[in-house]
Design an enzyme around this catalytic site. Structure first.
Site, PDB file in Angstrom:
ATOM      1  N   GLU A 153       0.832  -1.209   0.000  1.00 23.77           N
ATOM      2  CA  GLU A 153       0.000   0.000   0.000  1.00 23.77           C
ATOM      3  C   GLU A 153       0.871   1.266   0.000  1.00 23.77           C
ATOM      4  O   GLU A 153       0.654   2.199   0.768  1.00 23.77           O
ATOM      5  CB  GLU A 153      -0.966  -0.010   1.185  1.00 23.77           C
TER       6      GLU A 153
ATOM      7  N   GLU B 260      -6.473  -7.730  -0.661  1.00 23.94           N
ATOM      8  CA  GLU B 260      -6.951  -7.720   0.722  1.00 23.94           C
ATOM      9  C   GLU B 260      -8.452  -7.447   0.691  1.00 23.94           C
ATOM     10  O   GLU B 260      -8.884  -6.295   0.581  1.00 23.94           O
ATOM     11  CB  GLU B 260      -6.240  -6.647   1.564  1.00 23.94           C
TER      12      GLU B 260
END
Length: 582
Positions: free
Chosen positions: A158, A234
């Site tokens: 991320e 995710e």
């Protein structure tokens, strides 16, 4: 030998379209004797792959002392995935977030303030490169093209939420490829235009992280990944808890509907988390977005498989959805039965101050040092000096308490300062005697710009504005504490204390330790540090994994910072992780 690749529209396994149905299991959050059980139950839900982060600070807690055995035996974990007939996705970071201490980055890395965090900076990259090469020594011989289970490796984590340094990302790719990683490489970002643009790199396959508004998220992801398969790396099916908040849950039916939308669109998925596990020891992270919020010991995450390894309503709902798109085994995992209920006495033992000389060596300093100055990355440090002025006064920490500080004068509690409440001052009625400040690191921030910050009494300590000098600092080796808890009671009536108890178990079994009647502290069973407890909740019980429990006599050791209201050891039939609403 097989070949795994990214095609124009799909992932491809030996040239045929392949959908990834993965679930997240963090081997470092699960007792190693239970890895095979958790992996098997993932397959029984219909998954075909296991994803795991790699926690650098667990593998290299001391610089240059790499370990990959016992509870961090990544190779064995991947071999167990292969033995179950499943694939593996490895995400080594180096930053992993994961509500894990410092986002997985070792605290020793930031003792030098010149080290750059998550960017193209030579000192940082030198350490990261050594770390990644150690990881890839384990992963490379377990890739699918040489007969292993690993099909994907992720670069960073991320990154678009933190930075946009393309040179940094490119260097991570270079190190990865030079280390023999041949499988496809991916990135992950939340599907917003800015994050996807900043966190991606040409040649890497973009994936997303989300748990709702699936169709919208996939559309945004497709704008930045115009070809190849869409994947939610995710799929957030639950959430984490922090101390003082409520227990987070998500509706099983709603999560299942989002999963159905994702799979109906042809997407691949990694369920985060399939099984959350536990932040054993002192491994929990923290958030600080204006308020410091340390993560609880439980990382149950309201996942399909609960913290104790049993299926939840979400497990069955997800299994039903997956069965629409893939074959699901007929075998069903067992439901949880009540755990043994046990009560035993707890004997309050010596004061922490009394046994402190046996827990660590003392050093002298003009000014109060940080944890980093003392090479203490986690845990507890005692800071002491003498006050001779007398009369009332206000004790103040210059910048910030990181993270909780108990103030004692001649062994008598005088106040508490907590970072979570922005407290940094205590009013003293008599500023005379030995001042001891017991400081606990409650978990390093794992997300945002405060990663890598130092711990302790930041900015020094003053009395009525006059800086205090002449400090003694004693970092505590908490591994020694269980043996000292057996000693007799202290002369001190209050303040941080040790306690000891014993209980008998008929067999090795999961237990749920009730901590509601205690205050705040740490607890060990048979020398195994379960983690932190805190009366403020939401978490009330700590899980004791079955491999830690012995048939026959078992020992309990406690470090209580505040007050033990009822000196008993209680184990309950079921876990209590807190109320789901405030």
């Amino acid at each position: 030998m097989s070949r795994f690749a990214i095609g124009e529209t799909d992932f491809e396994l030996d040239g045929r379209p392949h959908r990834i149905l993965a679930g997240a299991l963090h081997y470092f959050r699960i007792h190693p004797d239970l890895w095979a059980d958790r992996i098997r139950k993932a397959r029984l839900m219909g998954l075909n792959a296991i994803e795991t982060y790699v926690a650098w600070n667990q593998h290299e807690p001391v610089r240059g002392r790499w370990r990959a055995d016992d509870d961090v035996d990544l190779g064995r974990f991947l071999d167990l995935v292969a033995a179950e007939g499943m694939h593996a996705i490895v995400r080594p970071g180096p930053y992993i977030c994961a509500e894990w201490d410092n986002g997985g980055l070792p605290a020793w890395l930031f003792r030098d303030p010149a080290v750059g965090v998550r960017r193209f900076e030579p000192r940082y990259l030198a350490a990261v490169s050594d770390y990644l090469r150690n990881v890839y020594d384990i992963v490379a011989p377990r890739q699918i093209d040489v007969g292993g289970p690993v099909i994907l490796v992720q670069i960073e984590n991320e990154y678009g939420a933190y930075g946009a340094d393309k040179d940094y990302l490119a260097e991570l790719v270079r190190v990865t490829r030079d280390a023999g990683i041949t499988v496809p490489l991916t990135t992950i970002d939340q599907p917003t235009p800015q994050m996807l643009a900043d966190g991606s790199l040409a040649g890497l396959h973009l994936t997303g992280s989300f748990g709702s508004r699936t169709a919208e998220r996939l559309a945004t992801l497709r704008e930045y990944q115009p070809t190849g398969p869409l994947m939610c790396m995710e799929f957030w099916c639950g959430w984490f808890d922090d101390w003082g908040s409520h227990h987070h849950t998500t509706d099983a039916a709603a999560s299942a509907a989002e999963l159905d939308t994702l799979l109906a669109a042809g997407g691949s998925v990694n369920v985060y988390m399939f099984h959350g596990g536990t932040n054993f020891g002192l491994t929990n992270g923290a958030n600080d977005k204006g308020r410091y919020a340390p993560i609880t010991t439980s990382y149950d995450y309201d996942a399909p498989l609960d913290e104790a390894g049993y299926p939840t309503e979400k497990f069955w709902a997800f299994r039903d959805v997956i069965a629409k798109y893939a074959d699901v085994p007929d075998e069903r995992p067992a439901e949880r039965a009540p755990a043994p209920e046990i009560t035993a006495p707890l004997a309050v033992g010596p004061s922490l101050l009394e046994v402190a000389p046996r827990l660590g060596d003392e050093s002298r300093h003009d000014d109060v040092p940080t944890f980093e100055d003392l090479d203490q990355d986690r845990g507890v440090v005692l800071f002491a000096t003498r006050l001779s002025r007398g009369g009332p006064g206000v004790l103040t920490v210059g910048e910030e308490v990181r993270d909780r500080a108990w103030v004692l004068i001649d062994g008598v509690p005088a106040g508490v300062m907590g970072r979570d409440a922005h407290e940094r001052a205590v009013a003293l009625t008599e500023a005379r005697g030995e001042l001891v400040i017991v400081v606990e690191d409650q978990g390093r921030v794992n997300y945002g710009p405060r990663i890598g910050e130092h711990k302790g009494l930041i900015g020094g300590v003053a009395l009525d504005g006059v800086p205090l000098t002449g400090w003694a600092a004693r970092p505590l080796d908490l591994d020694r504490l269980p043996d000292l808890a057996r000693l007799g009671p202290s002369e001190f009536a209050a303040g941080p204390v040790l306690a000891h108890g014993e209980f008998d178990a008929e067999a090795s079994a999961d237990l749920f330790l009730d901590t509601l009647h205690w205050g705040k502290g740490l607890v060990w069973i048979n020398g195994f540090l379960l983690g932190r407890y805190w009366r403020r909740g939401p978490q009330r019980t700590l899980i004791v994994p079955a491999p830690v429990v012995r048939a026959g006599r078992n020992e309990v050791a406690v470090l209580e910072f505040e007050t033990i209201a009822e000196p008993e050891v209680r184990f309950l039939a079921h876990p209590h992780l807190g109320h789901t609403e405030i």
